[in-house]
Design a protein around this motif. Structure first.
Motif, PDB file in Angstrom:
ATOM      1  N   ASN A 149      -3.460  -3.619  -5.077  1.00 58.03           N
ATOM      2  CA  ASN A 149      -3.308  -2.956  -3.781  1.00 58.03           C
ATOM      3  C   ASN A 149      -4.145  -1.680  -3.683  1.00 58.03           C
ATOM      4  OD1 ASN A 149      -1.839  -1.570  -5.632  1.00 58.03           O
ATOM      5  ND2 ASN A 149      -0.054  -1.239  -4.349  1.00 58.03           N
ATOM      6  N   TYR A 206      -7.075   9.604  -5.703  1.00 56.93           N
ATOM      7  CA  TYR A 206      -5.961   9.764  -4.761  1.00 56.93           C
ATOM      8  C   TYR A 206      -4.815  10.604  -5.331  1.00 56.93           C
ATOM      9  CZ  TYR A 206      -2.561   8.240  -1.223  1.00 56.93           C
ATOM     10  OH  TYR A 206      -1.630   8.194  -0.228  1.00 56.93           O
ATOM     11  N   LEU A 237       0.829  -1.210   0.000  1.00 55.47           N
ATOM     12  CA  LEU A 237       0.000   0.000   0.000  1.00 55.47           C
ATOM     13  C   LEU A 237       0.859   1.254   0.000  1.00 55.47           C
ATOM     14  CD1 LEU A 237      -3.033  -0.702   2.281  1.00 55.47           C
ATOM     15  CD2 LEU A 237      -2.963  -0.247  -0.146  1.00 55.47           C
ATOM     16  N   LEU A 263     -11.815  -2.295  -1.553  1.00 49.64           N
ATOM     17  CA  LEU A 263     -11.411  -3.653  -1.190  1.00 49.64           C
ATOM     18  C   LEU A 263     -12.545  -4.641  -1.356  1.00 49.64           C
ATOM     19  CD1 LEU A 263      -9.328  -2.777   1.954  1.00 49.64           C
ATOM     20  CD2 LEU A 263      -8.455  -3.798  -0.129  1.00 49.64           C
ATOM     21  N   ARG A 305      -1.965  10.346   4.327  1.00 49.02           N
ATOM     22  CA  ARG A 305      -3.209   9.984   3.653  1.00 49.02           C
ATOM     23  C   ARG A 305      -3.515   8.499   3.711  1.00 49.02           C
ATOM     24  NH1 ARG A 305      -5.211  13.714  -0.386  1.00 49.02           N
ATOM     25  NH2 ARG A 305      -4.067  15.659  -0.183  1.00 49.02           N
ATOM     26  N   THR A 306      -2.507   7.677   3.830  1.00 48.85           N
ATOM     27  CA  THR A 306      -2.771   6.237   3.766  1.00 48.85           C
ATOM     28  C   THR A 306      -2.331   5.511   5.025  1.00 48.85           C
ATOM     29  OG1 THR A 306      -2.537   6.285   1.395  1.00 48.85           O
ATOM     30  CG2 THR A 306      -2.335   4.157   2.432  1.00 48.85           C
ATOM     31  N   ASN A 332     -16.287   0.548  -0.727  1.00 45.21           N
ATOM     32  CA  ASN A 332     -14.870   0.352  -0.453  1.00 45.21           C
ATOM     33  C   ASN A 332     -14.206  -0.400  -1.610  1.00 45.21           C
ATOM     34  OD1 ASN A 332     -12.346  -0.420   0.665  1.00 45.21           O
ATOM     35  ND2 ASN A 332     -13.221  -0.167   2.706  1.00 45.21           N
ATOM     36  N   PHE A 374      -6.352   1.176  -2.053  1.00 48.96           N
ATOM     37  CA  PHE A 374      -6.360   1.715  -0.699  1.00 48.96           C
ATOM     38  C   PHE A 374      -7.682   1.361  -0.035  1.00 48.96           C
ATOM     39  CE2 PHE A 374      -3.862   4.971  -3.127  1.00 48.96           C
ATOM     40  CZ  PHE A 374      -2.638   4.505  -2.700  1.00 48.96           C
ATOM     41  N   PRO A 375      -7.680   1.252   1.277  1.00 45.81           N
ATOM     42  CA  PRO A 375      -8.954   0.982   1.973  1.00 45.81           C
ATOM     43  C   PRO A 375      -9.837   2.221   1.994  1.00 45.81           C
ATOM     44  CG  PRO A 375      -7.152   1.103   3.538  1.00 45.81           C
ATOM     45  CD  PRO A 375      -6.546   1.259   2.185  1.00 45.81           C
ATOM     46  N   LYS A 376     -10.143   2.701   0.816  1.00 51.52           N
ATOM     47  CA  LYS A 376     -11.005   3.880   0.686  1.00 51.52           C
ATOM     48  C   LYS A 376     -12.059   3.541  -0.352  1.00 51.52           C
ATOM     49  CE  LYS A 376      -6.967   6.921   1.050  1.00 51.52           C
ATOM     50  NZ  LYS A 376      -7.164   7.967   2.024  1.00 51.52           N
ATOM     51  N   MET A 429      -4.763   4.085   8.266  1.00 55.68           N
ATOM     52  CA  MET A 429      -4.833   2.642   8.458  1.00 55.68           C
ATOM     53  C   MET A 429      -4.294   2.224   9.813  1.00 55.68           C
ATOM     54  SD  MET A 429      -3.921   1.214   4.744  1.00 55.68           S
ATOM     55  CE  MET A 429      -4.341  -0.412   5.274  1.00 55.68           C
ATOM     56  N   GLU A 485     -13.760  -1.207  10.665  1.00 59.55           N
ATOM     57  CA  GLU A 485     -14.725  -1.508   9.619  1.00 59.55           C
ATOM     58  C   GLU A 485     -14.297  -0.790   8.334  1.00 59.55           C
ATOM     59  OE1 GLU A 485     -17.787  -3.295   7.864  1.00 59.55           O
ATOM     60  OE2 GLU A 485     -16.980  -3.685   9.867  1.00 59.55           O
ATOM     61  N   THR A 486     -13.848   0.450   8.497  1.00 65.88           N
ATOM     62  CA  THR A 486     -13.430   1.228   7.325  1.00 65.88           C
ATOM     63  C   THR A 486     -12.221   0.587   6.657  1.00 65.88           C
ATOM     64  OG1 THR A 486     -14.064   3.123   8.645  1.00 65.88           O
ATOM     65  CG2 THR A 486     -12.932   3.568   6.587  1.00 65.88           C
ATOM     66  N   TYR A 487     -11.297   0.083   7.481  1.00 60.63           N
ATOM     67  CA  TYR A 487     -10.060  -0.433   6.911  1.00 60.63           C
ATOM     68  C   TYR A 487     -10.028  -1.944   6.941  1.00 60.63           C
ATOM     69  CZ  TYR A 487      -8.988   4.380   7.446  1.00 60.63           C
ATOM     70  OH  TYR A 487      -9.039   5.743   7.360  1.00 60.63           O
ATOM     71  N   ARG A 488     -11.209  -2.563   6.853  1.00 64.35           N
ATOM     72  CA  ARG A 488     -11.252  -4.019   6.902  1.00 64.35           C
ATOM     73  C   ARG A 488     -10.632  -4.577   5.629  1.00 64.35           C
ATOM     74  NH1 ARG A 488     -15.826  -5.168   3.434  1.00 64.35           N
ATOM     75  NH2 ARG A 488     -16.676  -3.087   3.336  1.00 64.35           N
TER      76      ARG A 488
END
Lengths: 551, 289
Positions: B133, B145, A420, B184, A437-438, B182, B135-137, A442, A543-546
């Protein structure tokens, strides 16, 4: 047997047993504090009985039965009681007799053989007073300026009405004393400091002086008016009293201005009792303490604890996260960083009182003293920030919990997959942008985990706080209506210290003990609530970064 | 060092190579190449050596990547093809122990020059990695991004660019109703196309793909390959692949690498049909690798 061991089943039992012990311990603590603490607010029946004194005379006893226990008869006889009994064991009762001002003592043990049957007369009243603790007796009359206005059956409703009136007056007086005169005092003090400041700067000329004199006169005028109103109210509140027969037959007058509440516990139905119970429980959480903290509520302590923990979180988060980011992302990994990391981990093991001493020496005396010299010279020699206060307490706890936040943030940073970071860098982001930002978003669940641990530790910490800001009784909350609203230099009350104070420093330990349990339960609840808030926040972030785990 | 073949192949002018290849490929439909005669060079490496601490990973590599074409890097595992690819957008900078000698020229400018801003370079040279990959967005934020990093915050401009990029990556129809979901949550193939969209949203000059299909099933792979054929008109594409069929299907030119050396570079058909080097023919006929 051997095959059983090999099957791995003992291992399962051992692990399950470990969990069971942990659960039992936690539930045990909760149950103990809840049972002892929460029962305190239930309206206790008031018993009447007679007791044979050593000289053979009988006296009447009126009071609440607080405890009973089995005791050897022989021991009682040895300690001077005249008991004729063939039993080996007998019961003894702990009675709360109240009326401390009349009898001089509050609690006393009495062996059962010397007591007659307990009776519960309906007309016994319990009077909760603002001073001297509870009062028990048979209500005889209600008086106005010394003249009887109601007697017998009519006395109770009249009493309730007049208590209502006295309470309202009391609230008014309290409001004037606390808020209005408090405001005036605050203005006066401000004026004094302004004058001193001008004087120090050499700018105190005639016009400024007369202007301030005028302001001061205006304030004094207001103060006089308030004094007069107060005088009048005080006269009014002293008007009524109740008279009741206490256990030795004496008729005692209790002025209603001292009475918080009066009721007949033996005549109350279940509904009344439940209502009373919840009213008391609510008052416990929302009112100020009375009687050297042994009565009344603990609101300032709850408020102080929560505010301190929130302040601590605000302080520790940026510190810890920035330190962890530097160590994990920017610093060259080598022996130096490894030594720093070990040092940070070891900081978590330093006894908390050491942090307290450090906080007192560095924050309060050095930092606070310097701030006073620089920004509040007009108030000297009275310290502003140079004395223990909520800011210094929060900072001390922030330092204390810093290692936890650093360690969990570092672990969180290490878990963010390389792919990532590369993805972000490959899109033209700089390292800082990638972090911001990342990587940091996370890492936020891990940061929250650190914060949860920090909060749990900080909320329960007591020893260092005694040195850097917690007091037995704080005159005002660190948050009020006076500019700048947050008074970070003020001392505050804290649940942990309150437990220590009420439980071990109180003049009337017996009466205060249930409050210790109730306060302990509340402290646990506050910590649980703070933790639940942090956990739910963390779960939302997770939950957001699952899906992170799969990468 | 056993690199006579490479030296024989590459230092000669690229154009000669290409025209020789074109002669052999006469009769092919690829008229564009035939007409161009000479290819413009996009990326060129000059005597590139790369060391990871004591171990050398690239040996004196000299290649010229033609503009607006698909170039495939093939070779056995560990031959240095990914390492070479990562030199083109300076991704190797992230590895502390990595040391580079020689030059990498992008449009005749050395990208390892001190004055080059790495972030700006990476905007010009996009990259897609082996494993998707995202992002978790949200899907939208994934594509936006790079734009946000460039400082684009105008909602309309963002929305337009995101849509164009997603259409360009052949993903728009599948995700247009759930741009807020998301990234992902997409399937592997969709994620990889999302990542491609993310890269092309910045309108780079070059798109580097590091085994983009190795984590995907055949259907998703087919979609990505189809996409690459569409994209090659707009970008210079360099793709590292393990799969020789894939190289044959999607690329115009192919570089065969072995043991950190660039062994043979030629147009794809020639390289696969009449390889000059023994090592190349051994590899493509499956004798090793």
């Amino acid at each position: 047997m051997k095959t059983w061991i090999k099957s791995g089943e003992p291992w399962i039992w051992a692990t399950a047993g470990g969990i069971a012990i942990a659960l039992v311990a936690v539930l045990g603590v909760l149950w103990l504090t809840a049972a002892r603490g929460l029962l305190h607010f239930w309206p206790a029946m008031v018993a009447e009985t007679t007791y044979v004194e050593k000289d053979g005379s009988r006296i009447r006893l009126i009071g609440e039965i607080k405890e009973q226990e089995e005791v050897a008869v022989r021991r009682l006889i040895e300690s001077g009681f005249k008991i004729e009994s063939t039993d080996k064991f007998t019961t003894r009762y702990l009675l709360k007799l109240g009326n401390r001002d009349v009898h001089g003592f509050d609690f006393k043990w009495y062996p059962a053989p010397l007591l007659s049957e307990f009776t519960y007369p309906q007309d016994l009243i319990t009077v909760e007073r603002r001073e001297w603790g509870n009062f028990y007796g048979h209500l005889k009359a209600v008086k106005e300026n010394g003249q009887v206005v109601a007697e017998g059956v009519a006395a109770l409703p009249e009493l309730e009405r007049r208590i209502q009136r006295a309470s309202e007056l009391f609230q008014k007086i309290f409001h004037i004393e606390k808020d209005e005169i408090g405001d005036l005092n605050y203005e006066m003090e401000r004026l004094r400091l302004k004058e001193k400041k001008l004087q120090l700067q050499g700018k105190l000329d005639e016009p400024a002086r007369t202007g301030m004199e005028k302001e001061r006169e205006a304030l004094n005028g207001k103060f006089g008016a308030l004094q007069a109103r107060l005088e009048k109210l005080r006269g009014e509140i002293g008007r009524d009293s109740l008279s009741a027969e206490v256990m030795n037959g004496q008729i005692v007058d209790v002025p209603l201005e001292k009475v918080a509440e009066a009721y007949r516990p033996n005549a109350m139905g279940l509904v009344d009792k439940v209502g009373y119970y919840f009213r008391k429980l609510y008052a416990f959480g929302t009112e100020n303490p009375r009687e050297a903290n042994t009565e009344g509520g603990i609101f300032p302590a709850i408020f102080g604890t929560i505010m301190m923990v929130v302040l601590m979180s605000i302080l520790v988060m940026p510190l810890g996260v920035i330190a962890a980011v530097y160590m994990r992302e920017y610093a060259k990994q080598g022996p130096l960083i490894r030594i720093i990391r070990i040092a940070v981990n070891n900081l978590a093991g330093v006894p908390s009182i050491v942090y307290g001493v450090f906080g007192l020496g560095f924050f309060v005396y050095f930092l606070g003293g310097s701030i006073d010299q620089l920004f509040f010279p007009e108030a000297l020699p009275a310290p502003t920030f140079g004395s223990p206060g909520i800011l210094w307490a929060s900072l001390t706890l922030a330092i204390l919990t810093l290692p936890v936040v650093i360690v969990s943030t570092e672990e969180g940073l290490a878990r963010v997959p390389r792919s990532l970071r590369e993805g972000s860098l490959a899109l033209g982001a700089t390292k800082a942008e990638t972090l911001w930002r990342t990587v940091l978003p996370m890492t936020s669940p891990a940061i929250m985990t650190g914060l949860i641990l920090a909060v749990a530790r900080a909320a329960g910490e007591t020893a260092p706080l005694m040195l850097v800001g917690v007091v037995k009784l704080a005159p005002s909350l660190p948050l009020d209506g006076h500019f700048p609203y947050f008074h970070l230099e003020r001392q505050f009350m804290h649940l942990g210290f309150h437990i220590y104070d009420v439980g071990f420093q109180s003049p009337n330990v017996e009466a205060a003990r249930p409050l210790v349990y109730a306060t302990a339960l509340l402290l646990v609840l506050v910590i649980v609530a703070l933790n639940l808030a942090a956990i739910s926040l963390r779960n939302r972030l997770r939950e957001t970064y699952r899906g992170l785990e799969g990468m | 060092m056993n690199t006579p073949n490479m030296n024989a192949t590459l230092p000669r002018s690229h154009a000669i190579n290409i025209s020789a290849a074109l002669e052999r490929a006469a009769g092919r439909e690829n008229a564009g190449v035939a007409e161009a005669g000479t290819e413009k060079v996009c990326i060129e490496t000059k005597n590139l050596n790369l060391h990871y601490a004591a171990a050398q990973a690239l040996f004196n590599v000299n290649v010229k990547i033609p503009k607006s074409r698909v170039t495939a890097f093939i070779g056995p595992s560990g031959c240095g093809k990914s390492t070479l690819l990562r030199c083109f957008n300076r991704m190797n900078d992230l590895v502390d122990i990595c040391r580079i000698e020689g030059q990498v020229l992008l449009d005749n400018a050395d990208i390892y020059d001190r004055s080059v801003k790495v972030a700006l370079l990476r905007r010009r040279v996009g990259m897609v990695f082996q494993k998707p990959n995202p992002f978790p967005k949200s899907i939208f934020e994934n594509v936006a991004y790079g734009l946000r990093i460039m400082g684009v915050n105008d909602k309309k401009a963002l929305a337009e660019t995101v849509e164009r990029a997603l259409r360009g990556a052949a993903l728009w129809d599948e995700v247009k109703d759930r741009l807020d979901a998301n990234g992902l949550g997409l399937s592997g193939g969709q994620q990889q196309r999302l990542v491609i969209a993310r890269a092309i949203a910045l309108e780079p000059e070059v798109l580097l793909l590091d085994e983009p299909c190795s984590a995907l099933d055949p259907i998703a792979t087919a979609k990505i390959e189809e996409l690459l054929l569409e994209l090659k008109n707009r970008f210079t594409i360099v793709i590292v692949t393990h799969n020789m069929q894939q190289a044959a299907r999607v690329s115009d030119y192919t570089l065969f690498m072995h043991m950190g050396e660039a062994v043979e570079f030629n147009d794809t058909e020639t390289l696969f049909t009449t390889p000059k080097m023994d090592r190349t023919s051994d590899y493509i006929t499956g004798r090793f690798g």
